[in-house]
Structures are given as C-alpha cells and as structure tokens.
Scaffold this motif. Structure first.
Motif, PDB file in Angstrom:
ATOM      1  N   GLY A 179      24.170  48.899  31.732  1.00 19.58           N
ATOM      2  CA  GLY A 179      24.331  48.379  33.089  1.00 19.58           C
ATOM      3  C   GLY A 179      25.666  47.688  33.267  1.00 19.58           C
ATOM      4  N   HIS A 180      26.157  47.675  34.507  1.00 16.46           N
ATOM      5  CA  HIS A 180      27.428  47.024  34.831  1.00 16.46           C
ATOM      6  C   HIS A 180      27.298  46.188  36.101  1.00 16.46           C
ATOM      7  CE1 HIS A 180      29.190  49.985  32.027  1.00 16.46           C
ATOM      8  NE2 HIS A 180      30.166  49.113  31.919  1.00 16.46           N
ATOM      9  N   LYS A 181      28.040  45.108  36.160  1.00 16.51           N
ATOM     10  CA  LYS A 181      28.174  44.338  37.393  1.00 16.51           C
ATOM     11  C   LYS A 181      29.562  43.707  37.420  1.00 16.51           C
ATOM     12  CE  LYS A 181      25.797  40.270  35.439  1.00 16.51           C
ATOM     13  NZ  LYS A 181      24.663  39.333  35.626  1.00 16.51           N
ATOM     14  N   ALA A 182      30.155  43.691  38.594  1.00 11.17           N
ATOM     15  CA  ALA A 182      31.513  43.174  38.764  1.00 11.17           C
ATOM     16  C   ALA A 182      31.498  41.676  39.022  1.00 11.17           C
ATOM     17  CB  ALA A 182      32.215  43.902  39.905  1.00 11.17           C
ATOM     18  N   ILE A 183      32.558  41.013  38.589  1.00 13.72           N
ATOM     19  CA  ILE A 183      32.753  39.588  38.839  1.00 13.72           C
ATOM     20  C   ILE A 183      34.189  39.424  39.327  1.00 13.72           C
ATOM     21  CG2 ILE A 183      32.770  37.265  37.861  1.00 13.72           C
ATOM     22  CD1 ILE A 183      30.817  38.278  35.732  1.00 13.72           C
ATOM     23  N   VAL A 184      34.357  38.876  40.526  1.00 14.68           N
ATOM     24  CA  VAL A 184      35.688  38.716  41.107  1.00 14.68           C
ATOM     25  C   VAL A 184      36.126  37.261  41.027  1.00 14.68           C
ATOM     26  CG1 VAL A 184      35.339  40.669  42.651  1.00 14.68           C
ATOM     27  CG2 VAL A 184      34.787  38.364  43.437  1.00 14.68           C
ATOM     28  N   SER A 185      37.429  37.059  41.234  1.00 16.28           N
ATOM     29  CA  SER A 185      37.992  35.711  41.242  1.00 16.28           C
ATOM     30  C   SER A 185      38.995  35.643  42.388  1.00 16.28           C
ATOM     31  CB  SER A 185      38.679  35.409  39.908  1.00 16.28           C
ATOM     32  OG  SER A 185      39.836  36.219  39.754  1.00 16.28           O
ATOM     33  N   SER A 186      39.914  34.703  42.324  1.00 16.55           N
ATOM     34  CA  SER A 186      40.952  34.613  43.357  1.00 16.55           C
ATOM     35  C   SER A 186      42.046  35.654  43.161  1.00 16.55           C
ATOM     36  CB  SER A 186      41.576  33.209  43.346  1.00 16.55           C
ATOM     37  OG  SER A 186      42.118  32.920  42.063  1.00 16.55           O
ATOM     38  N   SER A 187      42.031  36.361  42.021  1.00 12.46           N
ATOM     39  CA  SER A 187      43.042  37.385  41.760  1.00 12.46           C
ATOM     40  C   SER A 187      42.917  38.527  42.753  1.00 12.46           C
ATOM     41  CB  SER A 187      42.883  37.921  40.335  1.00 12.46           C
ATOM     42  OG  SER A 187      43.745  39.027  40.119  1.00 12.46           O
ATOM     43  N   ARG A 188      44.049  39.066  43.160  1.00 15.02           N
ATOM     44  CA  ARG A 188      44.070  40.200  44.077  1.00 15.02           C
ATOM     45  C   ARG A 188      44.357  41.514  43.356  1.00 15.02           C
ATOM     46  NH1 ARG A 188      42.113  39.953  49.166  1.00 15.02           N
ATOM     47  NH2 ARG A 188      43.600  41.601  49.728  1.00 15.02           N
TER      48      ARG A 188
END
Length: 260
Positions: A179-188
C-alpha cells in the motif's frame, strides 16, 4: 572419599534452597499477586485499564471468524478471507484503496538465509508505486496522462531516495499486499510516499518504507512545480497527509544547527 560423597548432597540441598528463595521473589505467581494486591503500586483494578478480570485472557481467534481489532484470522481461513483482512487493515491505516498491489512470493525470491532477500523489497515497492502513479495520472488527465507519466514524458515524478524498515522475515509461499499514501509539506517540488507491505500468511506488516518523490519535467530534465491543480489532486483525490518538512537536512542546515 566418604566425606566428599556426603558433602555433595548437602551442597545440592543448599543450592535448591537458594533457588526457591529467588523464585519466591520473582516468579510469575508473585508478579501476578502484586498486580492483584490493592496496596501494591502495580495494582490495576479489574475493568479499569486491564481486562474485566485479572484471570480473563484475550479471546483467541480460533475458528470464530475474522476479527480486525485482534489483528488475526482463523488458522484455516481461506486465501480470500486473508486478502480481505489485509485490505481492511491497510485501508484502516490510511493507505490508498484503489492502488493496493498484490505481490506473490516465489521460491526464487529466497536467498541463502532461507527468507526473501531484502533487495527484492525494492522491486515489490516499485510495483506498488507504479500502481499508485497510474491512479495519480488518471486523476490528472486520464489514460493519456498515465501513459505519458509512465513513459517519462512531460511532467511526471521521479524517485529521489528511499528508506526501508524490514520488520519480519518472509518465506514462500506467501502473498504481500503493498500500500501507498502520499504525505505533502510546504515544498512545491517534492512529497513523501509512505509504503507498507502486509503478509497474508503472517497477517502482519513485514516491512515499511518512506520514499522522497520529486516532481520532474522530463522534457527540460529538471525538477519542477507541477502547479496548483496537481497539488490539489494529490491532496483531495489521493488523500495525501501533511508533514511540516520532508527529506533529510542538507549538510549546510546541519552545520548551521551545530553552530547555534
């Protein structure tokens, strides 16, 4: 010789008394008694934090059916039941529902240590990541966008780094659900892709990984900002989580931190 023979039984009896004295202070029975004693600092009143009774063990799975809370299935569960359990566990952990990847374990995956060689996990995760990328591409622009992203045309993604934790050895026969899940931050320009591998045979997570994924313009051969639409799809359609920062600190950041 006679005195030596008489001394040996006395020595054994003395040692036995010492062993009994030791066990009386640290045996399982004495520890259980400490938990039952209301005046003991280890006491847990029945029904508060522990089980309803200090003598009641957790009910085993047996053949009573699937139990997600206990994290087990019956020993004679069918492959379909094990697969369903694995999906429910990963979905409950927040992994993307539509990009789960089943990886069959082959005998050839074994190494001299008689378990799946660690190097194979990179391929297993890669296969799951491609499945996840296909869903992302479809959400961004349908089949044409999927084909372009997988062919490295236009704006797509590229793997920057990966860190794998090997939790439990895997042996043939088995099937892993990835399984996969994305995690975002302030990076563009980059985000994190969290991976997990769950064993049907063991009904346990056997490995997990974190990958740093970079948005990459394959026509210009450089990283890029994919635009607000892509980030919105990643958050809304792909259910991405959030983390304040992603990736390892640079050498310059480490040096600055050591100077302050």
């Amino acid at each position: 010789m006679l005195r030596s023979g008489c001394a040996r039984p006395r020595l054994l009896r003395a040692r036995l008394r010492l062993d009994r004295a030791f066990l009386s202070g640290s045996s399982i029975e004495s520890l259980q008694a400490a938990f039952r004693n209301p005046s003991s600092p280890f006491h847990i009143p029945p029904g508060e934090t522990g089980p309803a009774s200090p003598d009641d063990p957790q009910e085993p799975c047996g053949n009573s059916g699937f139990n997600l809370e206990q994290g087990c299935v019956p020993h004679d569960a069918s492959p379909e039941e094990r697969a369903r359990k694995a999906r429910e566990v990963l979905i409950s952990m927040g992994y993307d529902t539509d990009s789960l990847w089943e990886q069959s374990i082959a005998w050839g995956h074994h190494d001299a240590f008689r378990h799946v060689n660690n190097a194979h996990y990179l391929r297993f995760i890669e296969s799951g990541r491609i499945q996840w990328m296909s869903k992302l591409g479809n959400a961004l622009g349908g089949k044409e966008r999927v084909d372009a992203m997988l062919a490295g045309e236009g704006v797509s993604v590229i793997l920057k780094s990966i860190n794998i934790n090997f939790r439990r050895p895997v042996t043939f026969p088995d099937t892993l659900l990835v399984g996969h899940k994305a995690i975002v931050s302030s990076s563009r320009t980059q985000f994190l892709l969290d991976s997990v591998l769950y064993s049907y045979a063991q009904q346990k997570v056997v490995a997990d990984a974190e990958s740093v994924i970079v948005w990459y313009d394959y026509d210009r051969l450089k990283k890029c900002d994919p635009g607000d639409v892509a980030w919105r799809v990643l958050r809304d359609s792909m259910g991405a989580g959030y983390r304040a920062s992603i990736g390892r600190p640079s050498r310059l950041d480490t040096l600055r931190a050591s100077e302050t």
